[in-house]
Design a protein around this motif. Structure first.
Motif, PDB file in Angstrom:
ATOM      1  N   ALA A  56      16.148  64.063  -7.014  1.00 42.42           N
ATOM      2  CA  ALA A  56      17.112  63.811  -5.825  1.00 42.42           C
ATOM      3  C   ALA A  56      18.347  63.540  -6.211  1.00 42.42           C
ATOM      4  O   ALA A  56      19.393  63.653  -5.494  1.00 42.42           O
ATOM      5  N   MET A  57      18.191  62.973  -7.239  1.00 44.05           N
ATOM      6  CA  MET A  57      19.918  62.172  -7.845  1.00 44.05           C
ATOM      7  C   MET A  57      20.653  63.395  -8.358  1.00 44.05           C
ATOM      8  O   MET A  57      21.875  63.002  -8.402  1.00 44.05           O
ATOM      9  N   LEU A  58      20.165  64.350  -8.524  1.00 42.92           N
ATOM     10  CA  LEU A  58      21.012  65.602  -8.908  1.00 42.92           C
ATOM     11  C   LEU A  58      21.919  65.828  -7.944  1.00 42.92           C
ATOM     12  O   LEU A  58      23.021  66.703  -7.962  1.00 42.92           O
ATOM     13  N   GLY A  59      21.882  65.683  -6.463  1.00 42.77           N
ATOM     14  CA  GLY A  59      22.604  66.009  -5.190  1.00 42.77           C
ATOM     15  C   GLY A  59      23.285  65.063  -4.660  1.00 42.77           C
ATOM     16  O   GLY A  59      23.648  65.252  -3.453  1.00 42.77           O
ATOM     17  N   LEU A  60      23.711  64.005  -5.506  1.00 47.54           N
ATOM     18  CA  LEU A  60      24.446  63.235  -4.697  1.00 47.54           C
ATOM     19  C   LEU A  60      25.888  63.213  -4.400  1.00 47.54           C
ATOM     20  O   LEU A  60      26.247  62.491  -3.322  1.00 47.54           O
ATOM     21  N   GLU A  61      26.374  64.376  -4.994  1.00 47.72           N
ATOM     22  CA  GLU A  61      27.788  64.821  -4.439  1.00 47.72           C
ATOM     23  C   GLU A  61      27.739  65.341  -2.766  1.00 47.72           C
ATOM     24  O   GLU A  61      28.663  65.081  -2.287  1.00 47.72           O
ATOM     25  N   ALA A  62      26.696  65.634  -2.505  1.00 49.91           N
ATOM     26  CA  ALA A  62      26.558  65.839  -0.902  1.00 49.91           C
ATOM     27  C   ALA A  62      26.471  64.817  -0.115  1.00 49.91           C
ATOM     28  O   ALA A  62      26.479  65.109   1.251  1.00 49.91           O
ATOM     29  N   LEU A  63      26.074  63.839  -0.376  1.00 52.08           N
ATOM     30  CA  LEU A  63      26.081  62.432   0.602  1.00 52.08           C
ATOM     31  C   LEU A  63      27.241  62.229   0.850  1.00 52.08           C
ATOM     32  O   LEU A  63      28.383  62.041   0.011  1.00 52.08           O
ATOM     33  N   ASP A  64      27.322  61.403   2.019  1.00 55.35           N
ATOM     34  CA  ASP A  64      28.713  60.617   2.548  1.00 55.35           C
ATOM     35  C   ASP A  64      28.775  59.269   2.181  1.00 55.35           C
ATOM     36  O   ASP A  64      27.668  58.697   1.314  1.00 55.35           O
ATOM     37  N   LEU A  65      29.746  58.545   2.443  1.00 49.95           N
ATOM     38  CA  LEU A  65      29.848  57.126   1.934  1.00 49.95           C
ATOM     39  C   LEU A  65      28.676  56.208   2.350  1.00 49.95           C
ATOM     40  O   LEU A  65      28.088  55.488   1.482  1.00 49.95           O
ATOM     41  N   LYS A  66      28.317  56.394   3.712  1.00 48.68           N
ATOM     42  CA  LYS A  66      27.357  55.400   4.068  1.00 48.68           C
ATOM     43  C   LYS A  66      25.933  55.817   3.331  1.00 48.68           C
ATOM     44  O   LYS A  66      25.375  54.743   3.111  1.00 48.68           O
ATOM     45  N   GLN A  67      25.443  56.800   3.172  1.00 45.80           N
ATOM     46  CA  GLN A  67      24.366  57.360   2.315  1.00 45.80           C
ATOM     47  C   GLN A  67      24.457  56.744   0.949  1.00 45.80           C
ATOM     48  O   GLN A  67      23.295  56.238   0.329  1.00 45.80           O
ATOM     49  N   LEU A  68      25.805  56.892   0.464  1.00 43.43           N
ATOM     50  CA  LEU A  68      25.679  56.621  -1.119  1.00 43.43           C
ATOM     51  C   LEU A  68      25.611  55.011  -1.069  1.00 43.43           C
ATOM     52  O   LEU A  68      24.903  54.343  -2.150  1.00 43.43           O
ATOM     53  N   GLU A  69      26.013  54.247  -0.131  1.00 38.64           N
ATOM     54  CA  GLU A  69      26.172  52.816   0.082  1.00 38.64           C
ATOM     55  C   GLU A  69      24.566  52.382   0.209  1.00 38.64           C
ATOM     56  O   GLU A  69      24.532  51.243  -0.455  1.00 38.64           O
ATOM     57  N   ALA A  70      23.973  53.073   0.847  1.00 42.02           N
ATOM     58  CA  ALA A  70      22.596  52.779   1.109  1.00 42.02           C
ATOM     59  C   ALA A  70      21.805  52.756  -0.003  1.00 42.02           C
ATOM     60  O   ALA A  70      21.019  52.066  -0.373  1.00 42.02           O
ATOM     61  N   LEU A  71      22.074  53.809  -0.617  1.00 42.52           N
ATOM     62  CA  LEU A  71      21.240  54.007  -2.186  1.00 42.52           C
ATOM     63  C   LEU A  71      21.683  53.255  -3.122  1.00 42.52           C
ATOM     64  O   LEU A  71      21.087  52.727  -3.730  1.00 42.52           O
ATOM     65  N   ARG A  72      22.799  52.838  -2.964  1.00 49.61           N
ATOM     66  CA  ARG A  72      23.566  51.677  -4.223  1.00 49.61           C
ATOM     67  C   ARG A  72      22.752  50.386  -3.874  1.00 49.61           C
ATOM     68  O   ARG A  72      22.546  49.622  -4.833  1.00 49.61           O
ATOM     69  N   LYS A  73      22.509  50.000  -2.487  1.00 47.05           N
ATOM     70  CA  LYS A  73      21.760  48.857  -2.166  1.00 47.05           C
ATOM     71  C   LYS A  73      20.388  48.849  -2.512  1.00 47.05           C
ATOM     72  O   LYS A  73      19.862  47.818  -3.106  1.00 47.05           O
ATOM     73  N   HIS A  74      19.913  50.086  -2.435  1.00 46.64           N
ATOM     74  CA  HIS A  74      18.404  50.161  -2.741  1.00 46.64           C
ATOM     75  C   HIS A  74      18.180  49.783  -4.317  1.00 46.64           C
ATOM     76  O   HIS A  74      17.426  49.200  -4.788  1.00 46.64           O
ATOM     77  N   TYR A  75      19.125  50.739  -5.166  1.00 46.60           N
ATOM     78  CA  TYR A  75      19.180  50.329  -6.390  1.00 46.60           C
ATOM     79  C   TYR A  75      19.519  48.954  -6.869  1.00 46.60           C
ATOM     80  O   TYR A  75      19.052  48.432  -7.940  1.00 46.60           O
ATOM     81  N   GLN A  76      20.546  48.476  -6.215  1.00 46.36           N
ATOM     82  CA  GLN A  76      20.664  46.952  -6.632  1.00 46.36           C
ATOM     83  C   GLN A  76      19.531  45.955  -6.258  1.00 46.36           C
ATOM     84  O   GLN A  76      19.268  45.106  -7.147  1.00 46.36           O
ATOM     85  N   ALA A  77      18.807  46.086  -5.292  1.00 45.27           N
ATOM     86  CA  ALA A  77      17.742  45.291  -4.968  1.00 45.27           C
ATOM     87  C   ALA A  77      16.636  45.719  -6.182  1.00 45.27           C
ATOM     88  O   ALA A  77      15.951  44.756  -6.469  1.00 45.27           O
ATOM     89  N   MET A  78      16.407  46.913  -6.410  1.00 47.69           N
ATOM     90  CA  MET A  78      15.470  47.272  -7.601  1.00 47.69           C
ATOM     91  C   MET A  78      15.917  46.426  -8.752  1.00 47.69           C
ATOM     92  O   MET A  78      15.026  45.834  -9.586  1.00 47.69           O
ATOM     93  N   GLY A  79      17.146  46.479  -9.155  1.00 46.12           N
ATOM     94  CA  GLY A  79      17.802  45.974 -10.324  1.00 46.12           C
ATOM     95  C   GLY A  79      17.634  44.315 -10.455  1.00 46.12           C
ATOM     96  O   GLY A  79      17.327  43.665 -11.240  1.00 46.12           O
ATOM     97  N   GLU A  80      17.686  43.843  -8.833  1.00 39.65           N
ATOM     98  CA  GLU A  80      17.610  42.170  -9.015  1.00 39.65           C
ATOM     99  C   GLU A  80      16.110  41.913  -9.350  1.00 39.65           C
ATOM    100  O   GLU A  80      15.718  40.768  -9.647  1.00 39.65           O
ATOM    101  N   ASP A  81      15.139  42.706  -8.663  1.00 49.49           N
ATOM    102  CA  ASP A  81      13.739  42.422  -9.001  1.00 49.49           C
ATOM    103  C   ASP A  81      13.488  42.288 -10.449  1.00 49.49           C
ATOM    104  O   ASP A  81      12.763  41.537 -10.903  1.00 49.49           O
ATOM    105  N   GLU A  82      14.163  43.439 -11.039  1.00 48.66           N
ATOM    106  CA  GLU A  82      13.909  43.459 -12.744  1.00 48.66           C
ATOM    107  C   GLU A  82      14.356  42.310 -13.458  1.00 48.66           C
ATOM    108  O   GLU A  82      14.047  41.514 -14.436  1.00 48.66           O
ATOM    109  N   VAL A  83      15.725  41.679 -12.875  1.00 51.93           N
ATOM    110  CA  VAL A  83      16.377  40.668 -13.753  1.00 51.93           C
ATOM    111  C   VAL A  83      15.557  39.410 -13.467  1.00 51.93           C
ATOM    112  O   VAL A  83      15.451  38.570 -14.263  1.00 51.93           O
TER     113      VAL A  83
END
Length: 134
Positions: free
Chosen positions: A90-117
């Motif tokens: 699904a990451m292959l189609g990120l160009e089609a997302l708007d800013l809100k969707q990208l920000e939500a995805l960024r927060k999701h991955y940041q939360a995943m990263g924080e758990d790893e840290v």
């Protein structure tokens, strides 16, 4: 030749040490000619106009080469995602997302990263490496 080919050749030329040296020489010649022209308005207008025109054209040249480099980088990352079995295609189609969707995805991955840290805390002290020794 297409604009992209011309822009790439101009960008290579503009970024070369010889071009930089040439610009320095022109600036020195302009500065040295100041007393001859009695530092008049026309003498100042020459450098102002020249640098303005060059800057104006370079903006388009830099933007073109930046767009090309960004496209190439995206294609390389897309290929890495496609070739990696565990990657989310699904990451292959990120160009089609708007800013809100990208920000939500960024927060999701940041939360995943924080758990790893959190899992790495304390590991630093056990395996402390002085990077200045590398």
């Amino acid at each position: 030749m297409t604009f992209a080919k011309i822009a790439q050749k101009l960008a290579l030329w503009a970024g070369s040490p010889k071009t930089f040296l040439g610009a320095i020489v022109l600036l020195v010649l302009w500065a040295v000619s100041g007393p001859f022209f009695q530092f008049n308005d026309t003498w100042q207008l020459i450098i102002n106009t020249s640098t303005t025109i060059i800057t104006f054209l370079m903006v388009f040249l830099i933007q073109n080469t930046q767009n090309r480099d960004t496209d190439i980088l995206h294609l390389k990352v897309d290929e890495l995602l496609r070739a990696t079995k565990n990657a989310q295609n699904a990451m292959l189609g990120l160009e089609a997302l708007d800013l809100k969707q990208l920000e939500a995805l960024r927060k999701h991955y940041q939360a995943m990263g924080e758990d790893e840290v959190k899992g790495l805390e304390g590991l630093e002290e056990k395996n402390k490496i002085d990077l200045n020794q590398c």
